[in-house]
Design a protein around this motif. Sequence first.
Motif, PDB file in Angstrom:
ATOM      1  N   LEU A  93       0.841  -1.205   0.000  1.00  0.00           N
ATOM      2  CA  LEU A  93       0.000   0.000   0.000  1.00  0.00           C
ATOM      3  C   LEU A  93       0.875   1.255   0.000  1.00  0.00           C
ATOM      4  CD1 LEU A  93      -2.635  -1.150   2.647  1.00  0.00           C
ATOM      5  CD2 LEU A  93      -2.947  -1.000   0.163  1.00  0.00           C
ATOM      6  N   VAL A  94       1.143   1.756  -1.187  1.00  0.00           N
ATOM      7  CA  VAL A  94       2.049   2.891  -1.345  1.00  0.00           C
ATOM      8  C   VAL A  94       1.490   4.147  -0.681  1.00  0.00           C
ATOM      9  CG1 VAL A  94       3.167   4.401  -3.026  1.00  0.00           C
ATOM     10  CG2 VAL A  94       3.050   1.947  -3.441  1.00  0.00           C
ATOM     11  N   ASP A  95       0.200   4.375  -0.794  1.00  0.00           N
ATOM     12  CA  ASP A  95      -0.379   5.573  -0.175  1.00  0.00           C
ATOM     13  C   ASP A  95      -0.262   5.534   1.342  1.00  0.00           C
ATOM     14  OD1 ASP A  95      -2.223   3.452  -0.261  1.00  0.00           O
ATOM     15  OD2 ASP A  95      -3.931   4.805  -0.114  1.00  0.00           O
ATOM     16  N   VAL A  96      -0.364   4.359   1.923  1.00  0.00           N
ATOM     17  CA  VAL A  96      -0.211   4.218   3.373  1.00  0.00           C
ATOM     18  C   VAL A  96       1.246   4.464   3.764  1.00  0.00           C
ATOM     19  CG1 VAL A  96      -0.392   2.625   5.332  1.00  0.00           C
ATOM     20  CG2 VAL A  96      -2.184   2.680   3.602  1.00  0.00           C
ATOM     21  N   LYS A  97       2.168   3.976   2.951  1.00  0.00           N
ATOM     22  CA  LYS A  97       3.590   4.232   3.226  1.00  0.00           C
ATOM     23  C   LYS A  97       3.884   5.723   3.170  1.00  0.00           C
ATOM     24  CE  LYS A  97       5.392  -0.162   1.576  1.00  0.00           C
ATOM     25  NZ  LYS A  97       6.294  -0.815   0.617  1.00  0.00           N
ATOM     26  N   TYR A  98       3.330   6.397   2.194  1.00  0.00           N
ATOM     27  CA  TYR A  98       3.522   7.839   2.072  1.00  0.00           C
ATOM     28  C   TYR A  98       2.988   8.565   3.306  1.00  0.00           C
ATOM     29  CZ  TYR A  98       2.897  12.627   0.503  1.00  0.00           C
ATOM     30  OH  TYR A  98       2.911  13.988   0.418  1.00  0.00           O
ATOM     31  N   ASN A  99       1.783   8.191   3.727  1.00  0.00           N
ATOM     32  CA  ASN A  99       1.195   8.819   4.911  1.00  0.00           C
ATOM     33  C   ASN A  99       1.974   8.481   6.176  1.00  0.00           C
ATOM     34  OD1 ASN A  99      -0.940  10.309   3.743  1.00  0.00           O
ATOM     35  ND2 ASN A  99      -2.062   8.421   3.439  1.00  0.00           N
ATOM     36  N   LEU A 100       2.524   7.282   6.247  1.00  0.00           N
ATOM     37  CA  LEU A 100       3.383   6.917   7.374  1.00  0.00           C
ATOM     38  C   LEU A 100       4.621   7.804   7.394  1.00  0.00           C
ATOM     39  CD1 LEU A 100       4.209   5.090   9.741  1.00  0.00           C
ATOM     40  CD2 LEU A 100       5.124   3.477   8.041  1.00  0.00           C
ATOM     41  N   ALA A 101       5.214   8.019   6.239  1.00  0.00           N
ATOM     42  CA  ALA A 101       6.385   8.893   6.149  1.00  0.00           C
ATOM     43  C   ALA A 101       6.044  10.308   6.617  1.00  0.00           C
ATOM     44  CB  ALA A 101       6.925   8.923   4.724  1.00  0.00           C
TER      45      ALA A 101
END
Length: 70
Positions: free
Chosen positions: A25-33
């Motif tokens: 889940l790339v969008d979740v990784k982005y939001n985690l960052a």
Amino acid sequence: AFAEGRLYQEAIREFQAALESDPSLVDVKYNLALAYYYERRYADSEQVLRDVCGYGADEIAALRAVGALN
């Protein structure tokens, strides 16, 4: 919603849990960052962004130089 209440620690836990279920889940990784960044956990944020983008240290340094990350 998390950013509005500044509940970044809770957001980090939620994002990590989501990624345990589906690490793609790339969008979740982005939001985690972003959550790491707002918590001033810059090294963690950078590591997640490297994972998302496939960037190495040179590319991250170049992005910093043009202000894309800071």
